[in-house]
Write an enzyme that holds these catalytic residues in place. Structure first.
Site, PDB file in Angstrom:
ATOM      1  N   GLY A 167       1.095  -1.293  -0.006  1.00 13.97           N
ATOM      2  CA  GLY A 167       0.014   0.020  -0.016  1.00 13.97           C
ATOM      3  C   GLY A 167       0.913   1.251   0.106  1.00 13.97           C
ATOM      4  N   ARG A 220      11.690  -0.764  -3.546  1.00  9.17           N
ATOM      5  CA  ARG A 220      10.598  -1.183  -4.627  1.00  9.17           C
ATOM      6  C   ARG A 220      10.660   0.085  -5.769  1.00  9.17           C
ATOM      7  NH1 ARG A 220       4.477  -2.949  -3.172  1.00  9.17           N
ATOM      8  NH2 ARG A 220       4.362  -2.810  -5.280  1.00  9.17           N
ATOM      9  N   GLN A 251      -8.382  -8.712  -3.240  1.00 12.34           N
ATOM     10  CA  GLN A 251      -8.187  -7.665  -1.985  1.00 12.34           C
ATOM     11  C   GLN A 251      -9.455  -7.569  -1.080  1.00 12.34           C
ATOM     12  OE1 GLN A 251      -7.516  -6.856  -5.196  1.00 12.34           O
ATOM     13  NE2 GLN A 251      -5.345  -5.894  -5.337  1.00 12.34           N
ATOM     14  N   ASP A 267      -7.271   5.484  -7.632  1.00 17.06           N
ATOM     15  CA  ASP A 267      -5.697   5.467  -7.986  1.00 17.06           C
ATOM     16  C   ASP A 267      -5.430   6.875  -8.454  1.00 17.06           C
ATOM     17  OD1 ASP A 267      -3.616   3.637  -8.105  1.00 17.06           O
ATOM     18  OD2 ASP A 267      -3.546   4.339 -10.173  1.00 17.06           O
ATOM     19  N   ASN A 312      -9.207   3.673 -11.043  1.00 15.68           N
ATOM     20  CA  ASN A 312      -9.300   2.734  -9.806  1.00 15.68           C
ATOM     21  C   ASN A 312      -9.320   1.234 -10.315  1.00 15.68           C
ATOM     22  OD1 ASN A 312      -9.294   2.657  -7.099  1.00 15.68           O
ATOM     23  ND2 ASN A 312     -11.613   1.893  -6.944  1.00 15.68           N
TER      24      ASN A 312
END
Lengths: 347, 347
Positions: free
Chosen positions: A66, A102, A196, A237, A247
């Protein structure tokens, strides 16, 4: 790399408010505690990272995930390394490794840079965490006002405290309504392909005492047709200047279904998700991901190896299907070119 | 019970026309051959049933599935037992066991009773099979006329030759368009929770040379929004007198999406799926199935044990969202009370 050196017994102060779930990230003086998201929903596993290796590993293996959550975790991590690595060059090298744990996480580099440029690194990490909590709390407070008593809600994907290290966005709104005694009932879309909803949202809501009902994504339509749904709430998003919203795949289908049934659809998103550089949804690129997310399910193969697949990670919901945006600056209503324009001028 | 005694090498005559896939059911003189559907899509396994045990087991274990397919298989099976069990009481007992191999399959009891009451049982079994092929072929022929050249099609669930032992309904239409040289491109919805699209439709279409693209069910919306879809075609579980149609969960969502994007939606269904006793969709009961279909997949758990789930097996698509029905009597257009009324008077 090896696993985290410490698996802590969960202590009450590390818990989310009014939830049985530990906080996603917590500073404990000698380590950064985190909820290992890889084990969810089957095991509530809290680990501690103390070394650069452990911090990098937690991010790289998606134990911490996240975007906002990664930022908060890395901020504490760098502050911790500053204490444990006295030699400056060695510390800078360790911080650089955390920053690159990342490659595409914008919040990660941003948070590390912010901590590195501060005099008191721990105070800066605490600020980043507190800001995240303030933004999420403001979204939750504005959003909860829109939720009627005993509202029956559909949500999609995961937008909770686990992902932000604050209170979450769309789930934060639902949890605030629960804390206000409104007793929401939530249909949680499983959210194929990565589930999710099944793995995270169902758990996070239920752990806070919210009544949850899991459903396959396509069952949202029958729930709506039976007049069993009062509103839909999702995260975002990225939001364009005109309100078109990218999204998780499935959001657009849900928006069309909500409009067809006359059900309001709310998008809960912080100011940071609104992209002033993008005029409308046409300009939002849609990432296509590995076909194996579709041809496999929970590790099990479900389609022939030869099968081709279309696997967009996101879709774009046009602004006219969105009833309102819930932001830390308040609720934005159409015309969005004006209301979004106003918050874009804030920063 | 043990496994089937013979796993046959696949012989060409047992293949579906212009497909690399064996026929679901075939009589071979000494046994009833069948495609073992449990192994699909990973293994193309053809087995032969010779004894009552083998026939019952194939049905009970879902190696043979799809209501019309079970009927055809059981019909040949009883004809075979009549030859191999000379003693009448023993034969009747064996046939009764086949008839009860699955309690709720209407076609099963119907087909067994029809064969038992015939003088030439094998001829009767062949008739049942031939009738199924004629009905499916008529649906396919009428439907193929509605498919434009190079049409981009979405389909949901599985409605193919594997399930009917004929040519299939909605998939039969697509395959007929392919045989007519129209080169359709098919987006196959995976069809959660049981993934009939991933497991069966993708395989059956691709085996016949059709270009297929698998997608999660909620991605149908983005495919439509990108103008990548010309039509939707699905089967039906049951159709009411006014045209309201019960079909696999997800069909209603797809119908709303198709209407929103101005895309025609066709329902391919034989006369036997139209239920004269049901006035409208309100009267169609919707079965709710085990929550584990949502919380698990392929043995893999994907949600917490404590999670509740809503798992309707079907949904009802109201008639005004259906462009036309494709039946063995031709294409039915609105007003459906008239056009459906006409075919209901046929039998």
């Amino acid at each position: 790399m090896t696993g985290p050196s410490t698996v802590a017994t969960v202590t009450p102060r590390a818990f989310l408010p009014e939830s049985k779930l530990p906080a996603a990230v917590a500073w404990d003086g000698n380590a950064v505690r985190y909820l290992d998201q890889r084990a969810l929903p089957f095991e509530i596993r809290v680990a501690s990272a103390r070394t650069a290796d452990e911090i990098v590993e937690a991010i790289a293996t998606l134990a911490v995930r996240g975007a906002p959550c990664i930022g908060v975790f890395a901020a504490y991590g760098v502050a911790l390394l500053r204490r444990s690595i006295p030699e400056d060059a060695a510390f800078r090298a360790a911080a650089a490794r955390v920053r690159e744990a990342r490659p595409t996480a914008v919040n990660l580099a941003w948070a590390v840079d912010r901590v590195l440029s501060a005099d008191d690194m721990l105070a800066e990490a605490r600020s980043i965490h507190a800001e995240q909590e303030r933004v999420d709390a403001a979204i939750a407070a504005y959003g909860a006002e829109l939720i009627p008593e005993a509202a029956r809600i559909i949500t999609h994907c995961h937008t909770g405290a686990i992902a932000t290290a604050g209170g979450g966005t769309a789930l934060g709104v639902i949890l605030a309504a629960q804390r206000a005694g409104k007793r929401p009932v939530v249909y949680v879309n499983e959210t194929r392909p990565l589930l999710q909803g099944s793995r995270l949202s169902e758990l996070e809501l239920r752990s806070a005492g919210v009544e949850t009902i899991l459903q396959v994504d396509s069952a949202a339509a029958i729930s709506m047709a039976r007049n069993a749904v009062d509103l839909v709430i999702v995260g975002a998003d990225r939001v364009a200047r005109n309100g078109d919203t990218a999204n998780k795949i499935g959001t657009y289908a849900l928006a069309v279904l909500a409009a067809h049934h006359g059900i309001p659809l709310y998008v809960a998103a912080p100011r940071s998700s609104f992209d002033a550089s993008i005029a409308d949804g046409e300009q939002i690129p849609i990432e296509e991901r590995d076909k194996r997310e579709v041809t496999h399910f929970g590790g099990a193969r479900v389609a022939a190896d030869e099968a081709r697949a279309f696997n967009p990670a996101f879709d774009v919901t046009p602004h006219h299907l969105i009833t309102a945006f819930i932001t830390e600056y308040g609720v934005l209503r159409p015309p969005y070119s004006e209301s979004i324009g106003e918050i874009l001028r804030v920063s």
